[in-house]
Design a protein around this motif. Structure first.
Motif, PDB file in Angstrom:
ATOM      1  N   ALA A 213      -9.002  14.100  -5.202  1.00  0.00           N
ATOM      2  CA  ALA A 213      -8.630  12.696  -5.016  1.00  0.00           C
ATOM      3  C   ALA A 213      -8.376  12.069  -6.382  1.00  0.00           C
ATOM      4  CB  ALA A 213      -9.745  11.939  -4.312  1.00  0.00           C
ATOM      5  N   ILE A 214      -7.267  11.349  -6.480  1.00  0.00           N
ATOM      6  CA  ILE A 214      -6.947  10.631  -7.703  1.00  0.00           C
ATOM      7  C   ILE A 214      -6.814   9.161  -7.337  1.00  0.00           C
ATOM      8  CG2 ILE A 214      -5.271  10.312  -9.553  1.00  0.00           C
ATOM      9  CD1 ILE A 214      -4.602  13.273  -9.251  1.00  0.00           C
ATOM     10  N   ASN A 215      -7.681   8.346  -7.923  1.00  0.00           N
ATOM     11  CA  ASN A 215      -7.683   6.910  -7.659  1.00  0.00           C
ATOM     12  C   ASN A 215      -6.897   6.180  -8.737  1.00  0.00           C
ATOM     13  OD1 ASN A 215      -9.405   7.081  -5.374  1.00  0.00           O
ATOM     14  ND2 ASN A 215     -11.136   7.299  -6.740  1.00  0.00           N
ATOM     15  N   GLU A 216      -5.985   5.334  -8.293  1.00  0.00           N
ATOM     16  CA  GLU A 216      -5.222   4.490  -9.195  1.00  0.00           C
ATOM     17  C   GLU A 216      -5.531   3.046  -8.828  1.00  0.00           C
ATOM     18  OE1 GLU A 216      -1.132   6.671 -10.140  1.00  0.00           O
ATOM     19  OE2 GLU A 216      -1.466   6.391  -8.001  1.00  0.00           O
ATOM     20  N   THR A 217      -5.879   2.246  -9.815  1.00  0.00           N
ATOM     21  CA  THR A 217      -6.158   0.833  -9.547  1.00  0.00           C
ATOM     22  C   THR A 217      -5.070  -0.023 -10.168  1.00  0.00           C
ATOM     23  OG1 THR A 217      -7.568   0.672 -11.488  1.00  0.00           O
ATOM     24  CG2 THR A 217      -8.661   1.194  -9.417  1.00  0.00           C
ATOM     25  N   TYR A 218      -4.814  -1.140  -9.524  1.00  0.00           N
ATOM     26  CA  TYR A 218      -3.791  -2.065 -10.001  1.00  0.00           C
ATOM     27  C   TYR A 218      -4.122  -3.459  -9.473  1.00  0.00           C
ATOM     28  CZ  TYR A 218      -1.932  -1.594  -5.271  1.00  0.00           C
ATOM     29  OH  TYR A 218      -1.799  -1.594  -3.909  1.00  0.00           O
ATOM     30  N   LEU A 219      -3.476  -4.469 -10.054  1.00  0.00           N
ATOM     31  CA  LEU A 219      -3.628  -5.840  -9.581  1.00  0.00           C
ATOM     32  C   LEU A 219      -2.433  -6.174  -8.698  1.00  0.00           C
ATOM     33  CD1 LEU A 219      -4.834  -7.628 -12.842  1.00  0.00           C
ATOM     34  CD2 LEU A 219      -6.210  -6.880 -10.896  1.00  0.00           C
ATOM     35  N   ASP A 220      -2.703  -6.685  -7.505  1.00  0.00           N
ATOM     36  CA  ASP A 220      -1.605  -7.057  -6.611  1.00  0.00           C
ATOM     37  C   ASP A 220      -1.050  -8.431  -6.987  1.00  0.00           C
ATOM     38  OD1 ASP A 220      -3.396  -8.912  -5.583  1.00  0.00           O
ATOM     39  OD2 ASP A 220      -3.694  -7.864  -3.685  1.00  0.00           O
ATOM     40  N   LYS A 221      -0.125  -8.954  -6.187  1.00  0.00           N
ATOM     41  CA  LYS A 221       0.529 -10.237  -6.485  1.00  0.00           C
ATOM     42  C   LYS A 221      -0.455 -11.389  -6.543  1.00  0.00           C
ATOM     43  CE  LYS A 221       4.914  -8.901  -4.459  1.00  0.00           C
ATOM     44  NZ  LYS A 221       5.886  -9.153  -3.395  1.00  0.00           N
ATOM     45  N   SER A 222      -1.565 -11.252  -5.809  1.00  0.00           N
ATOM     46  CA  SER A 222      -2.591 -12.302  -5.796  1.00  0.00           C
ATOM     47  C   SER A 222      -3.628 -12.098  -6.893  1.00  0.00           C
ATOM     48  CB  SER A 222      -3.291 -12.325  -4.434  1.00  0.00           C
ATOM     49  OG  SER A 222      -2.365 -12.470  -3.398  1.00  0.00           O
ATOM     50  N   ASN A 223      -3.371 -11.162  -7.796  1.00  0.00           N
ATOM     51  CA  ASN A 223      -4.276 -10.842  -8.898  1.00  0.00           C
ATOM     52  C   ASN A 223      -5.613 -10.278  -8.408  1.00  0.00           C
ATOM     53  OD1 ASN A 223      -4.359 -10.552 -11.640  1.00  0.00           O
ATOM     54  ND2 ASN A 223      -5.391 -12.503 -11.988  1.00  0.00           N
ATOM     55  N   VAL A 224      -5.565  -9.566  -7.273  1.00  0.00           N
ATOM     56  CA  VAL A 224      -6.738  -8.912  -6.716  1.00  0.00           C
ATOM     57  C   VAL A 224      -6.612  -7.409  -6.999  1.00  0.00           C
ATOM     58  CG1 VAL A 224      -8.013  -8.379  -4.596  1.00  0.00           C
ATOM     59  CG2 VAL A 224      -6.984 -10.640  -4.910  1.00  0.00           C
ATOM     60  N   ARG A 225      -7.690  -6.821  -7.501  1.00  0.00           N
ATOM     61  CA  ARG A 225      -7.677  -5.399  -7.830  1.00  0.00           C
ATOM     62  C   ARG A 225      -7.622  -4.568  -6.546  1.00  0.00           C
ATOM     63  NH1 ARG A 225      -8.412  -2.755 -12.353  1.00  0.00           N
ATOM     64  NH2 ARG A 225      -9.241  -4.586 -13.392  1.00  0.00           N
ATOM     65  N   GLN A 226      -6.647  -3.643  -6.505  1.00  0.00           N
ATOM     66  CA  GLN A 226      -6.455  -2.742  -5.374  1.00  0.00           C
ATOM     67  C   GLN A 226      -6.614  -1.306  -5.860  1.00  0.00           C
ATOM     68  OE1 GLN A 226      -5.879  -3.764  -2.194  1.00  0.00           O
ATOM     69  NE2 GLN A 226      -5.989  -5.888  -2.895  1.00  0.00           N
ATOM     70  N   THR A 227      -7.048  -0.425  -4.967  1.00  0.00           N
ATOM     71  CA  THR A 227      -7.166   0.996  -5.290  1.00  0.00           C
ATOM     72  C   THR A 227      -6.302   1.792  -4.334  1.00  0.00           C
ATOM     73  OG1 THR A 227      -9.426   0.703  -6.061  1.00  0.00           O
ATOM     74  CG2 THR A 227      -8.758   2.934  -5.516  1.00  0.00           C
ATOM     75  N   ASN A 228      -5.522   2.687  -4.905  1.00  0.00           N
ATOM     76  CA  ASN A 228      -4.675   3.584  -4.136  1.00  0.00           C
ATOM     77  C   ASN A 228      -5.152   5.006  -4.414  1.00  0.00           C
ATOM     78  OD1 ASN A 228      -2.610   4.739  -2.660  1.00  0.00           O
ATOM     79  ND2 ASN A 228      -1.115   4.543  -4.302  1.00  0.00           N
ATOM     80  N   THR A 229      -5.522   5.741  -3.375  1.00  0.00           N
ATOM     81  CA  THR A 229      -6.022   7.103  -3.536  1.00  0.00           C
ATOM     82  C   THR A 229      -4.966   8.098  -3.075  1.00  0.00           C
ATOM     83  OG1 THR A 229      -8.284   6.365  -3.163  1.00  0.00           O
ATOM     84  CG2 THR A 229      -7.867   8.719  -2.951  1.00  0.00           C
ATOM     85  N   GLN A 230      -4.632   9.041  -3.951  1.00  0.00           N
ATOM     86  CA  GLN A 230      -3.713  10.124  -3.629  1.00  0.00           C
ATOM     87  C   GLN A 230      -4.534  11.408  -3.499  1.00  0.00           C
ATOM     88  OE1 GLN A 230      -0.266   9.918  -3.271  1.00  0.00           O
ATOM     89  NE2 GLN A 230      -0.597   7.710  -3.362  1.00  0.00           N
TER      90      GLN A 230
END
Length: 158
Positions: free
Chosen positions: A34-51
């Protein structure tokens, strides 16, 4: 012109590696990373996307994963992509996996110190990856190994 097929992943084992010994005597291990990538969405909320990626290792690396490939263990894996398919009920399904040729622990020193060796390399010839045969004949220089571990540690801290 020949193509170049190489992938490097740093992620966490999603489950314990499954190791099988084939009739030929070759060992094969399968594991998901599992590789987790975090980013800030348009609302400036941290999101995590797992591949999720499937990893297959042979012989020496299979034995290494059988011993150290436990759920939650961070790894740096080098290998090549391979696409395969199977058919079920008339539907063909394609999937891509990574055929590993090098595996390193990618955790901090306290995570990896207890689990030696810190560097695993394919030790036996593998008919599934002929380009690895030349690499298998080279020996690992201790200074190179130390540099690799320093780079991995640096990447982990970034």
């Amino acid at each position: 012109m020949n193509g170049y097929n190489k992938v490097i992943l740093m992620g966490t084992a999603g489950a314990d590696a499954e190791v099988k010994t084939l009739e030929s005597g070759n060992a094969v291990a399968n594991m998901s990373i599992a590789i987790n990538e975090t980013y800030l969405d348009k609302s400036n909320v941290r999101q995590t996307n797992t591949q999720w990626f499937r990893v297959e290792a042979w012989n020496g690396l299979a034995n290494f994963l059988g011993q150290y490939g436990k759920k939650g263990t961070p790894f740096l894996i080098e290998g090549k992509l391979k696409t395969e398919s199977y058919e079920k009920d008339g539907v063909t399904t394609y999937f891509t996996k990574i055929i590993a040729n090098n595996i390193n622990f990618a955790g901090n020193k306290s995570n990896t110190q207890a689990a030696q060796p810190q560097y695993a390399k394919q030790q036996t010839q593998n008919q599934h990856a002929p380009e690895q045969q030349a690499q298998q004949q080279q020996t690992q220089n201790p200074q190179t190994e130390e540099k690799i571990n320093v780079i991995i540690y640096f990447l982990f801290l970034s």
